[in-house]
Design a protein around this motif. Sequence first.
Motif, PDB file in Angstrom:
ATOM      1  N   TYR A   6       0.844  -1.197   0.088  1.00  0.00           N
ATOM      2  CA  TYR A   6      -0.135   0.135  -0.033  1.00  0.00           C
ATOM      3  C   TYR A   6       0.796   1.105  -0.015  1.00  0.00           C
ATOM      4  O   TYR A   6       1.928   1.361   0.608  1.00  0.00           O
TER       5      TYR A   6
ATOM      6  N   GLU B  73      -1.393  -1.058  -4.320  1.00  0.00           N
ATOM      7  CA  GLU B  73      -2.977  -0.511  -4.096  1.00  0.00           C
ATOM      8  C   GLU B  73      -2.646   0.788  -3.425  1.00  0.00           C
ATOM      9  O   GLU B  73      -1.761   1.090  -2.585  1.00  0.00           O
TER      10      GLU B  73
ATOM     11  N   LEU C   1      -3.551   3.531  -0.678  1.00  0.00           N
ATOM     12  CA  LEU C   1      -3.947   3.500   0.777  1.00  0.00           C
ATOM     13  C   LEU C   1      -5.279   4.080   0.881  1.00  0.00           C
ATOM     14  O   LEU C   1      -5.916   4.998  -0.140  1.00  0.00           O
TER      15      LEU C   1
END
Length: 285
Positions: free
Chosen positions: A108, A154, A156
Amino acid sequence: MEKDMQYGSDYKFIPATSIGSGVGIQVLPDIYTYTIQIVNFIAIGEPNSSDYVIVDAGMPGSAEEIIEVCSDRFGKDSRPKAILLTHGHFDHVGAIIELIEHWNVPVYAHELEIPFLTGQKSYPEPDPTVEGGMVAKMSPLFPNEPIQLGSHVEKLPADGTVPHLPDFRWIHTPGHAPGHVSFFREKDRALIVGDAFVTVKQESLYKVMTQEQEISGPPRYLTTDWQASKKSVETLAELKPVVAITGHGLPMTGQYLEESLSRLVRDFDNIAVPDYGRYIDKNIH
């Protein structure tokens, strides 16, 4: 290595180290910081628990060491729930691909860092002309090309929550990098800073090698927006952290942290901002 993941063509081992390399510190019962050469990665979770995450991913070539540290702390064959990135500079993602392959865990990062982590955009060139010392002079050696993590990285969550760490929230602290973030836990005022500020004069080879502790702004040779960096330090100081774990240098706690952070806010232009360098906005002084 999976075809959808690769480092930039300039990725390589960087021959810089400190007396702290290989040393781990249990800062709080569930927060452990470990130094690899000149940078820290952090493990958050109770020892011997299967419920933990790591923050940042060390220097190039450090995957085996990171895996071994986590095995020792959390048990053989343990794996984190996720890897959180404060930002994507080479010394914070140096082992990320090997760690993803070994653990098969998500990564993340802030959405503004995603282009640097998905092969779309290079960071600005490190600045060897910046005031500061030998590490700054070495900085042209440092990789700045984007890495490619593909679908493994990905964003956050937009609401400030942190996956797998319900007590923490992430805070956007740009300046050193556009999508730089820090992580804060209200209940014990624990702050994971990344490079928003550090506790060693990162430009000085002597101070990096000896890990002489002093509060400093972000590493100068890779910081491109000093106005944003100053605001980020002010934001973090307002949290009144009791302990700060930084990307470079030793953890800082208690009254020493409070006084040092107040001084950094008050005198940021003199302590943090270099007198010269290609990213210096003449209006900041």
